[in-house]
Design an enzyme around this catalytic site. Sequence first.
Site, short mmCIF file in Angstrom:
data_model
loop_
_atom_site.label_atom_id
_atom_site.label_comp_id
_atom_site.label_asym_id
_atom_site.label_seq_id
_atom_site.Cartn_x
_atom_site.Cartn_y
_atom_site.Cartn_z
N GLU A 121 -1.06 -8.96 -0.50
CA GLU A 121 -2.49 -9.19 -0.23
C GLU A 121 -3.30 -9.18 -1.52
OE1 GLU A 121 -2.44 -6.06 2.76
OE2 GLU A 121 -3.20 -7.48 4.22
N ALA A 171 0.86 -1.17 0.00
CA ALA A 171 0.00 0.00 0.00
C ALA A 171 0.91 1.23 0.00
CB ALA A 171 -0.89 -0.02 1.23
N GLY A 183 0.47 -4.83 1.04
CA GLY A 183 -0.78 -4.81 0.27
C GLY A 183 -0.63 -5.42 -1.11
N GLU A 222 5.01 -4.96 6.94
CA GLU A 222 4.26 -4.00 7.76
C GLU A 222 4.80 -3.92 9.18
OE1 GLU A 222 2.90 -6.09 5.63
OE2 GLU A 222 1.05 -5.29 4.74
N1 CAA Z 1 4.63 3.13 -0.78
C1 CAA Z 1 5.06 4.27 -1.35
N2 CAA Z 1 6.17 4.35 -2.12
C2 CAA Z 1 6.89 3.21 -2.28
C3 CAA Z 1 6.51 2.00 -1.71
C4 CAA Z 1 5.31 1.97 -0.93
N3 CAA Z 1 4.84 0.85 -0.38
N4 CAA Z 1 7.42 1.04 -2.05
C5 CAA Z 1 8.34 1.66 -2.82
N5 CAA Z 1 8.04 2.97 -2.97
C6 CAA Z 1 8.77 3.98 -3.73
C7 CAA Z 1 10.03 4.42 -3.00
O1 CAA Z 1 9.73 5.40 -2.04
C8 CAA Z 1 10.85 4.94 -4.16
O2 CAA Z 1 10.36 6.23 -4.50
P1 CAA Z 1 11.40 7.44 -4.83
O3 CAA Z 1 12.12 6.98 -6.06
O4 CAA Z 1 10.50 8.61 -5.06
O5 CAA Z 1 12.28 7.54 -3.64
C9 CAA Z 1 10.49 4.03 -5.31
O6 CAA Z 1 9.25 3.40 -4.93
C10 CAA Z 1 11.51 2.95 -5.56
O7 CAA Z 1 11.74 2.27 -4.33
P2 CAA Z 1 13.19 2.08 -3.68
O8 CAA Z 1 14.12 3.15 -4.13
O9 CAA Z 1 13.01 1.90 -2.21
O10 CAA Z 1 13.65 0.72 -4.37
P3 CAA Z 1 14.60 -0.42 -3.78
O11 CAA Z 1 14.81 -1.39 -4.87
O12 CAA Z 1 15.78 0.20 -3.15
O13 CAA Z 1 13.76 -1.11 -2.61
C11 CAA Z 1 11.79 -2.14 -1.64
C12 CAA Z 1 12.60 -1.83 -2.92
C13 CAA Z 1 12.59 -3.06 -0.73
C14 CAA Z 1 10.51 -2.81 -2.07
C15 CAA Z 1 11.49 -0.81 -0.90
O14 CAA Z 1 10.95 0.13 -1.82
C16 CAA Z 1 10.52 -0.96 0.23
O15 CAA Z 1 10.87 -1.43 1.29
N6 CAA Z 1 9.24 -0.53 0.01
C17 CAA Z 1 8.21 -0.56 1.02
C18 CAA Z 1 7.68 -1.95 1.25
C19 CAA Z 1 6.64 -1.95 2.36
O16 CAA Z 1 6.92 -1.64 3.50
N7 CAA Z 1 5.39 -2.34 2.00
C20 CAA Z 1 4.30 -2.41 2.95
C21 CAA Z 1 3.46 -1.17 2.89
S1 CAA Z 1 2.22 -1.09 4.16
C22 CAA Z 1 0.93 -2.02 3.57
O17 CAA Z 1 0.98 -2.57 2.50
C23 CAA Z 1 -0.29 -2.05 4.49
C24 CAA Z 1 -1.38 -2.98 4.09
O18 CAA Z 1 -1.44 -4.11 4.52
C25 CAA Z 1 -2.51 -2.52 3.27
#
Ligand code: CAA
Length: 259
Positions: free
Chosen positions: A113, A67, A110, A133
């Site tokens: 999910e 998400a 998400g 998460e």
């Molecule tokens: N939300 C918003 N932006 C996100 C995102 C997310 N879930 N995942 C990645 N992005 C964005 C990053 O912020 C980045 O944006 P910028 O270029 O503007 O900085 C872009 O996507 C590329 O990501 P990274 O530079 O971080 O790429 P990476 O290859 O270095 O890392 C990754 C990849 C490990 C997936 C890392 O992006 C990451 O950890 N993302 C978040 C994953 C996460 O925590 N997901 C759970 C979200 S909460 C949820 O989903 C709740 C639910 O149950 C509904």
Amino acid sequence: MSKEYEYIVVTERDGLGFIELNRPKVLNAINRPMVSELVHAFEAFDRNDSVKVIVLSGKGRAFAAGADIDEMAEDGAIDLELLNQFTEWDRLAWIKKPIIGAVQGFALGGGFELALCCDLLFASEDASFGFPEVNLGVMPGAGGTQRLTKLIGKSRAMEWLLSGDMFTATQALEWGVINRSIPKELLIEETERFARKLATKPPLSLRLIKESVHKAVDSSIYEGMQYERKNFYLLFASEDQKEGMNAFVEKRKPDFKGK
Ligand code: CAA
């Protein structure tokens, strides 16, 4: 058709409906308008007689990395309660046609999910699955703790959900989360090939088989068997049942109409 959508791309060909998540710059992070668009597109395909099977994938290097964290970072509990956003996600579970997810790269939070809302999952060998998460001080909210546990059992789900670790496609295959692990360059081709095979089957059978399998997840064996039986009987009201059985007797290929 995709013109009306901002965050997804929707196309249709050869009896298949394709939905692609289209925010590649943010690894297809799922924001609320994207969920509304997904629900709209899935429901439109579900009502469209020319579409037999729906394929869901993500553009770029991820299926979906969760998400949209930016969108929810400042939310409060009461905002979320009033927004009641997950009821939209619930509608994905009511789609009647088979959904195949083609997962490349990350399927996290998400995004995982959403993948678990698919009936079949084909993943590229480099795919990684996880529920990070816990590392954000929250937990899955769109069905992760429930769907994963029902799918793979408590012990394995606990490991996945509590650790927040990413698991490989090989692990996901071994634990029965995905159906196939496929070389990346062949993922879409192989998924489409399988989807096309399903599209030749009688649509009403696909529909009622899907419904019956879903019933098995949440009901006693007795209740599930009764449900299955009614659906079995119901198919004998279809033209496709007559066509399928007559074609077998007459040693020819059936021509299914979805009626
Ligand atoms: N939300 C918003 N932006 C996100 C995102 C997310 N879930 N995942 C990645 N992005 C964005 C990053 O912020 C980045 O944006 P910028 O270029 O503007 O900085 C872009 O996507 C590329 O990501 P990274 O530079 O971080 O790429 P990476 O290859 O270095 O890392 C990754 C990849 C490990 C997936 C890392 O992006 C990451 O950890 N993302 C978040 C994953 C996460 O925590 N997901 C759970 C979200 S909460 C949820 O989903 C709740 C639910 O149950 C509904």
